[in-house]
Design an enzyme around this catalytic site. Structure first.
Site, short mmCIF file in Angstrom:
data_model
loop_
_atom_site.label_atom_id
_atom_site.label_comp_id
_atom_site.label_asym_id
_atom_site.label_seq_id
_atom_site.Cartn_x
_atom_site.Cartn_y
_atom_site.Cartn_z
CE LYS A 43 18.06 31.66 34.28
NZ LYS A 43 17.72 33.05 34.60
CD GLU A 99 22.97 22.68 42.00
OE1 GLU A 99 23.39 23.56 41.23
OE2 GLU A 99 22.02 22.86 42.76
CG ASP A 103 22.66 27.11 51.20
OD1 ASP A 103 23.21 26.83 52.27
OD2 ASP A 103 21.95 28.13 51.05
CG PHE A 152 24.38 35.12 48.88
CD1 PHE A 152 23.47 34.10 48.68
CD2 PHE A 152 24.58 36.06 47.88
CE1 PHE A 152 22.75 34.01 47.50
CE2 PHE A 152 23.86 35.98 46.69
CZ PHE A 152 22.95 34.96 46.51
NE ARG A 165 22.24 33.33 36.53
CZ ARG A 165 21.75 32.50 37.45
NH1 ARG A 165 22.53 31.60 37.99
NH2 ARG A 165 20.49 32.57 37.82
#
Ligand code: IMP
Length: 180
Positions: A43, A99, A103, A152, A165
């Site tokens: 997503k 994308e 990573d 992260f 998100r």
């Protein structure tokens, strides 16, 4: 409300818009007369893909594919699961995968190989973020928005446990958020 969980902002919304304009212009030039299919990986791709395609001025089609590699944590599981397949054939088509972040490179390699196997003429990748320090696979995206350190991050499509998100920027969470 969400902002209280953010330690620092790495990429502002203004920077994301500028990045999308630059990449959109480049893609417009490179894919003129190629009628590409732009495939977003759900997503996380959604906000970036929505911004990017506003700046692509050629005939192109938009498709979505569901893939999962992280399962609620902050480390890549290494298992890539297709949760929603394409609804169309990409045989003899130029494909551009959109994308949020590359990573380890595992997700993108799995999807790239699958689309090539299905007969795509070309498969390239546009990513908002690149985290090259996390790479375990040999892969360099053709179009990179910006490179980030091995941290992260959340926001603009990227999640921690499916949250954050909807943040309009890319940020780093406060450590106490992981410990709750
Ligand atoms: P890779 O397969 O390790 O390259 O990971 C790609 C996927 O992992 C991305 O599409 C994201 O869903 C997720 N991911 C990788 N790094 C981060 C991060 O820093 N924050 C949130 N999700 C991430």
């Amino acid at each position: 409300m969400l902002e209280k969980d953010i330690e620092k902002i790495l990429v502002t919304n203004e920077e994301i818009v500028a990045i999308s304009k630059r990449l959109g212009k480049q893609i417009t030039e490179d894919y003129r007369d190629k009628n590409p299919v732009i495939i977003g990986l759900l997503k996380g791709c959604l906000p970036f893909m929505a911004e990017l395609i506003k700046h692509i001025d050629i005939y192109c089609q938009i498709e979505l594919m569901g893939v999962q590699s992280y399962h609620g944590g902050t480390e890549s599981s290494g298992n890539v699961k297709i949760t929603k397949d394409l609804d169309v054939s990409i045989e003899n088509r130029h494909v551009l995968i959109a994308e949020d972040i590359v990573d380890t490179g595992k997700t993108i390699n799995v999807v790239k190989n699958l689309l090539k196997y299905r007969g795509a003429l070309s498969v390239e990748v546009v990513t908002l973020l690149d985290k090259p320090s996390g790479r375990t696979e040999d892969f360099t995206p053709k179009y990179i928005g910006t490179t980030i350190p091995k941290e992260f991050v959340v926001g603009f499509g990227l999640d921690y446990d499916e949250f954050y998100r909807n943040l309009p920027y890319i940020g780093v969470l406060k450590p106490e958020v992981y410990n709750n």
